[in-house]
Design a protein around this motif. Structure first.
Motif, PDB file in Angstrom:
ATOM      1  N   MET A 126       0.838  -1.209   0.000  1.00  8.97           N
ATOM      2  CA  MET A 126       0.000   0.000   0.000  1.00  8.97           C
ATOM      3  C   MET A 126       0.866   1.249   0.000  1.00  8.97           C
ATOM      4  N   ARG A 127       2.008   1.162   0.679  1.00  9.40           N
ATOM      5  CA  ARG A 127       2.949   2.285   0.704  1.00  9.40           C
ATOM      6  C   ARG A 127       3.442   2.605  -0.710  1.00  9.40           C
ATOM      7  N   MET A 128       3.555   1.543  -1.552  1.00  7.11           N
ATOM      8  CA  MET A 128       3.998   1.750  -2.929  1.00  7.11           C
ATOM      9  C   MET A 128       2.840   2.147  -3.846  1.00  7.11           C
ATOM     10  N   GLY A 129       1.646   2.236  -3.271  1.00  8.64           N
ATOM     11  CA  GLY A 129       0.485   2.639  -4.063  1.00  8.64           C
ATOM     12  C   GLY A 129      -0.069   1.542  -4.941  1.00  8.64           C
ATOM     13  N   LYS A 130       0.240   0.294  -4.618  1.00  6.53           N
ATOM     14  CA  LYS A 130      -0.274  -0.824  -5.421  1.00  6.53           C
ATOM     15  C   LYS A 130      -1.498  -1.424  -4.740  1.00  6.53           C
ATOM     16  N   ARG A 131      -2.390  -1.998  -5.568  1.00  8.60           N
ATOM     17  CA  ARG A 131      -3.649  -2.491  -5.005  1.00  8.60           C
ATOM     18  C   ARG A 131      -3.870  -3.979  -5.229  1.00  8.60           C
ATOM     19  N   GLU A 132      -2.873  -4.662  -5.796  1.00  8.96           N
ATOM     20  CA  GLU A 132      -3.059  -6.096  -6.030  1.00  8.96           C
ATOM     21  C   GLU A 132      -1.879  -6.893  -5.479  1.00  8.96           C
ATOM     22  N   LEU A 133      -2.199  -8.002  -4.810  1.00 11.65           N
ATOM     23  CA  LEU A 133      -1.164  -8.893  -4.305  1.00 11.65           C
ATOM     24  C   LEU A 133      -1.164 -10.167  -5.143  1.00 11.65           C
ATOM     25  N   VAL A 134       0.035 -10.631  -5.474  1.00  9.57           N
ATOM     26  CA  VAL A 134       0.139 -11.947  -6.102  1.00  9.57           C
ATOM     27  C   VAL A 134       1.069 -12.766  -5.219  1.00  9.57           C
ATOM     28  N   TRP A 204       3.670 -11.477 -12.018  1.00 13.50           N
ATOM     29  CA  TRP A 204       4.188 -10.199 -11.523  1.00 13.50           C
ATOM     30  C   TRP A 204       4.888  -9.435 -12.646  1.00 13.50           C
ATOM     31  N   ILE A 205       5.766 -10.131 -13.373  1.00  7.55           N
ATOM     32  CA  ILE A 205       6.499  -9.492 -14.477  1.00  7.55           C
ATOM     33  C   ILE A 205       5.530  -8.846 -15.456  1.00  7.55           C
ATOM     34  N   GLU A 206       4.403  -9.513 -15.691  1.00  6.65           N
ATOM     35  CA  GLU A 206       3.431  -8.991 -16.666  1.00  6.65           C
ATOM     36  C   GLU A 206       2.590  -7.846 -16.086  1.00  6.65           C
ATOM     37  N   ASN A 207       2.608  -7.677 -14.776  1.00  6.30           N
ATOM     38  CA  ASN A 207       1.737  -6.668 -14.134  1.00  6.30           C
ATOM     39  C   ASN A 207       2.471  -5.837 -13.081  1.00  6.30           C
ATOM     40  N   LEU A 208       3.712  -5.463 -13.416  1.00  8.07           N
ATOM     41  CA  LEU A 208       4.581  -4.821 -12.419  1.00  8.07           C
ATOM     42  C   LEU A 208       4.016  -3.525 -11.835  1.00  8.07           C
ATOM     43  N   LYS A 209       3.339  -2.773 -12.658  1.00  8.88           N
ATOM     44  CA  LYS A 209       2.944  -1.431 -12.208  1.00  8.88           C
ATOM     45  C   LYS A 209       1.868  -1.461 -11.139  1.00  8.88           C
ATOM     46  N   THR A 210       1.006  -2.479 -11.196  1.00  2.20           N
ATOM     47  CA  THR A 210      -0.141  -2.482 -10.290  1.00  2.20           C
ATOM     48  C   THR A 210      -0.031  -3.520  -9.180  1.00  2.20           C
ATOM     49  N   THR A 211       0.927  -4.459  -9.347  1.00  2.00           N
ATOM     50  CA  THR A 211       0.935  -5.628  -8.482  1.00  2.00           C
ATOM     51  C   THR A 211       2.180  -5.715  -7.622  1.00  2.00           C
ATOM     52  N   HIS A 212       1.999  -6.151  -6.386  1.00  2.32           N
ATOM     53  CA  HIS A 212       3.150  -6.473  -5.547  1.00  2.32           C
ATOM     54  C   HIS A 212       3.233  -7.989  -5.398  1.00  2.32           C
ATOM     55  N   TYR A 213       4.426  -8.541  -5.646  1.00  3.60           N
ATOM     56  CA  TYR A 213       4.614  -9.976  -5.446  1.00  3.60           C
ATOM     57  C   TYR A 213       4.939 -10.202  -3.973  1.00  3.60           C
ATOM     58  N   LEU A 214       4.016 -10.858  -3.287  1.00  2.58           N
ATOM     59  CA  LEU A 214       4.197 -11.086  -1.854  1.00  2.58           C
ATOM     60  C   LEU A 214       4.796 -12.478  -1.640  1.00  2.58           C
ATOM     61  N   LEU A 215       6.110 -12.542  -1.783  1.00  2.00           N
ATOM     62  CA  LEU A 215       6.805 -13.830  -1.634  1.00  2.00           C
ATOM     63  C   LEU A 215       6.745 -14.266  -0.168  1.00  2.00           C
ATOM     64  N   GLY A 216       6.481 -15.547   0.034  1.00  2.00           N
ATOM     65  CA  GLY A 216       6.242 -16.015   1.391  1.00  2.00           C
ATOM     66  C   GLY A 216       7.438 -16.609   2.089  1.00  2.00           C
ATOM     67  N   SER A 217       8.534 -16.812   1.370  1.00  2.00           N
ATOM     68  CA  SER A 217       9.681 -17.437   2.006  1.00  2.00           C
ATOM     69  C   SER A 217      10.902 -16.530   1.888  1.00  2.00           C
ATOM     70  N   ALA A 218      11.923 -16.806   2.691  1.00  2.00           N
ATOM     71  CA  ALA A 218      13.095 -15.922   2.727  1.00  2.00           C
ATOM     72  C   ALA A 218      14.048 -16.265   1.584  1.00  2.00           C
TER      73      ALA A 218
END
Lengths: 434, 265
Positions: A126-134, A204-218
């Motif tokens: 949200m801080r980055m202004g994105k509204r979609e999580l993948v 994510w690569i196809e939707n970089l501007k609107t999407t944040h990739y929420l990776l779950g592992s380190a």
């Protein structure tokens, strides 16, 4: 504080790696997005407003702090087991009884530690202004946390899940859909967590501007290994305080299961500078040590560069990543967090593997002895305890991180532990659906 | 450093060729023998360069068509050893300069120097490794490649900043490959606006003589036509793979011929 930040910057940011592990080996397309995420995270890290907000949602939404429990019955049983193994001559000199503690992340909202990182990254999104999580998910716990937080914060969520995991963890798929997330089944490659990561990254690569990739592992490209570890470190920070309070000292040994590495790193990190605290990661031993029947990367660590990071991977001589197997979807992954690879190389964290059978045994044991049904992932640790106390004879004060609860696994555990009655139940269910 | 690519590239420029073609193929997909027939058809039809991709289990930048091709080839036991043999056969069997495309893990695990040594020996012109992005270590990487007389083609995208483009332009070797959209590989009906409008920014940042290639999404002769005067080389990937698998090598030849004649006309 300032000095600490400096050291952090020098060590990790300059080279974006842990020793020789990590990095960001990704197509140029992703560089700008990774740079943006890194900048956003480093800003948030020192922003007291962000930290307060995170702490607040971790409490009010997540239910932190999670409890630390003295597993009295389990401790007594293991103490007896240890005594019974001694030769009669040694039996007279009694050692201190074992004290096993459980840090119970299964109490956290959505049932596993995954929520810690999801809340942190959702705030970054949200801080980055994105509204979609993948996101990718294996056992479905990460996906479930993402779907829940997305609903709470009014974000859209797309969850990629390997076909194999989709069906073996269907209760979580149902829950995610119910929460309003779109769950996409991935039928490519090994149809598991690894392929879900590939698919999520491509979306994510196809939707970089609107999407944040929420990776779950380190793992994955920098800064993910760093920020996931940091967001999960709340586990270790709490545990350290609770353990000191309980016993007046730090434990001799910490144990956690290791899939990608997020729960173990979150648990271990705050103890890394305490040289006397030993650390042990438990990998999935699966059915056997034959290629394709386990997910133990540390058995014969093979360095590689896959999915954007350098670490150890289960791969063949050509560098092709090979299929894995584990009874628990969350450990069924061929790579390992680059920081864990580094800590292993430094000798700071050791590894053992537990088989599918030991995991089921662990699940039953903790249920029967302590009234806690763990997820199959961390059940690997409980199942391995009889061996662990033999390998660490000096450790009398041990803390195990129970990364999640076992509700999601009922269809798997029931198949093994309650087969006939479960079949009868399913038959009736099927009839009622007609 | 100059190799077969540079000679061919400057000759085509001197001839006044408006745009050159790089045809992509995936080693072992659908089979090595079809690979060889397809290369022959490509050259006959007038393709200038061959981009040969080695299959990898986790091809991060590839869309469904090429990714599934990767998995298919590996399932049929395609190995690096077979890959090297195919490269050797293709290098001696036809005249298009070859660029080997591979994800970094293959040369990394095999040994970078050993890997590149083999490519040099059989006369490959360069490599495209999409998961080595441009950074502080790129200079060393490019130099190491040039010790083997190989160009290390760098990849950029419409989102690459002008500052980064300038730095990349300074270090580039052979040609720079820009993607026509921010995405993964795959044939599309139309080329994206962001892809077609990026070239002014790129040209302004790059040295004049640096060759520029573009790909990702090209599936029709008019797409190549639209790139004329904007880039030096058009790269066609997924479309050719689809044609190879669905209709065979001759269809690939026909498609490339139709592009070549549209360029001339």
């Amino acid at each position: 504080m300032k000095k600490k930040t400096e050291v952090f910057r020098r060590n990790y940011l300059k080279k974006r790696c842990f020793g020789e592990f990590g990095g960001r080996y990704v197509p140029e397309l992703l560089i700008q997005a990774l740079d943006d995420l890194e900048a956003c995270y480093l800003q948030a890290k020192t922003d007291s407003h962000f930290q307060r907000e995170l702490k607040s949602v971790l409490q009010s939404y997540g239910g932190r702090p999670t409890p630390l429990l003295f597993a009295k019955n389990l401790s007594e049983e293991l103490t007896e087991l240890r005594e019974s193994r001694k030769s009669s001559a040694l039996r007279k000199q009694r050692k201190q009884p074992l004290k096993i503690y459980i840090k119970n992340e299964g109490i956290l909202h959505t049932g596993a530690h995954k929520l810690n990182n999801v809340l942190g990254q959702a705030l970054l999104c949200m801080r980055m202004g994105k509204r979609e999580l993948v996101a990718e998910t294996g056992a479905g716990q990460h996906g479930l946390a993402v779907a829940s937080v997305a609903a709470k914060f009014k974000l859209a969520a797309k969850i990629f899940m390997g076909e194999e995991d989709y069906f073996r963890q269907y209760p979580n798929v149902y829950a995610m859909k119910n929460l309003g997330a779109k769950v996409i089944m991935v039928s490519d490659g090994t149809r598991r967590l690894k392929d879900a990561v590939n698919a999520a990254m491509k979306y994510w690569i196809e939707n970089l501007k609107t999407t944040h990739y929420l990776l779950g592992s380190a793992l994955g490209p920098f800064p993910y290994p760093l920020l996931v570890r940091d967001f999960q470190s709340v586990i270790g920070v709490e545990a350290k305080k609770q353990l000191k309070q309980a016993e007046g000292r730090l434990p001799d040994l910490l144990c956690a299961c290791v899939g990608g590495g997020s729960n173990s790193l979150g648990f271990f990190t705050p103890f890394l500078s305490d040289a006397k605290v030993a650390m042990l990661g438990i990998e999935a031993g699966g059915k056997s040590m034959k290629l394709g029947e386990h997910a133990s990367r540390m058995k014969e660590p093979k360095l590689g560069i896959v999915q954007g990071y350098k670490s150890y991977f289960i791969q063949n001589a050509d560098g092709q990543v090979q299929p894995t197997h584990s009874i628990s979807a969350g450990l069924d992954y061929p790579g390992i967090a680059p920081e864990l690879a580094y800590l292993h190389q430094q000798g700071r964290v050791k590894f053992l593997s537990a088989s599918d059978k030991e995991a089921l045994e662990g699940f039953r044991k903790l249920s029967e002895k302590e009234g806690i049904s763990p997820a199959l992932e961390c059940a690997h640790v409980i199942g391995k305890l009889p061996v662990i106390i033999q390998r660490y004879p000096e450790a009398s004060f041990i803390c195990v991180n129970i990364s999640g609860r076992g509700d999601k696994d009922i269809f798997i555990t029931a198949k093994h532990l309650d087969k006939d009655a479960w079949r009868e139940f399913l038959k009736r269910e099927l009839r009622s659906l007609r | 450093m100059k190799n077969k690519f540079d000679i061919k590239f400057s000759a085509a420029k001197a001839e006044g060729k408006k745009i050159q073609l790089m045809a992509h193929m995936l080693a072992g997909y659908p089979s090595v023998s079809v690979n060889k027939e397809t290369a022959w058809a490509m050259e006959q039809a007038g393709a200038d360069y061959l981009e040969l991709q080695l299959p990898f289990s986790d091809p991060l930048a590839d869309g469904p068509v090429i990714m599934r091709g990767n998995h298919h080839a590996l399932k049929k036991n395609f190995s690096l050893e077979k890959g090297f043999r195919l490269i050797e056969d293709l290098a001696s069997g036809q005249n298009m300069p070859i660029f080997v495309m591979s994800y970094y893990n293959l040369p990394f695990v095999f040994g970078l120097e050993k890997f590149m040594g083999i490519l040099e020996q059989v006369g490959v012109s360069g490599v495209i490794i999409p998961d080595i992005p441009f950074d502080d270590e790129s200079e060393e990487y490019i130099q190491r490649m040039s010790a083997f007389k190989l160009h290390a083609a760098l990849v950029i995208s419409p989102g690459t900043s002008s500052k980064r483009l300038k730095a990349i332009g300074k270090k580039a070797s052979g040609f720079v490959y820009t993607t026509l959209r921010t995405g993964i590989t795959g044939a599309k009906q139309t080329l994206s606006h962001e892809g077609l409008t990026q070239f002014k920014k790129i040209r302004r940042a790059f040295p004049k003589k640096l060759a520029l290639a573009a790909g990702f999404g090209i599936s029709r002769p008019e797409h190549v036509k639209a790139l004329e005067g904007k880039v030096d080389i058009a790269v066609i990937g997924s479309k050719l793979i689809l044609l190879t698998v669905e209709r065979g090598p001759l269809a690939v030849g026909e498609f490339i011929s139709s592009i070549v004649s549209s360029i001339v006309s």
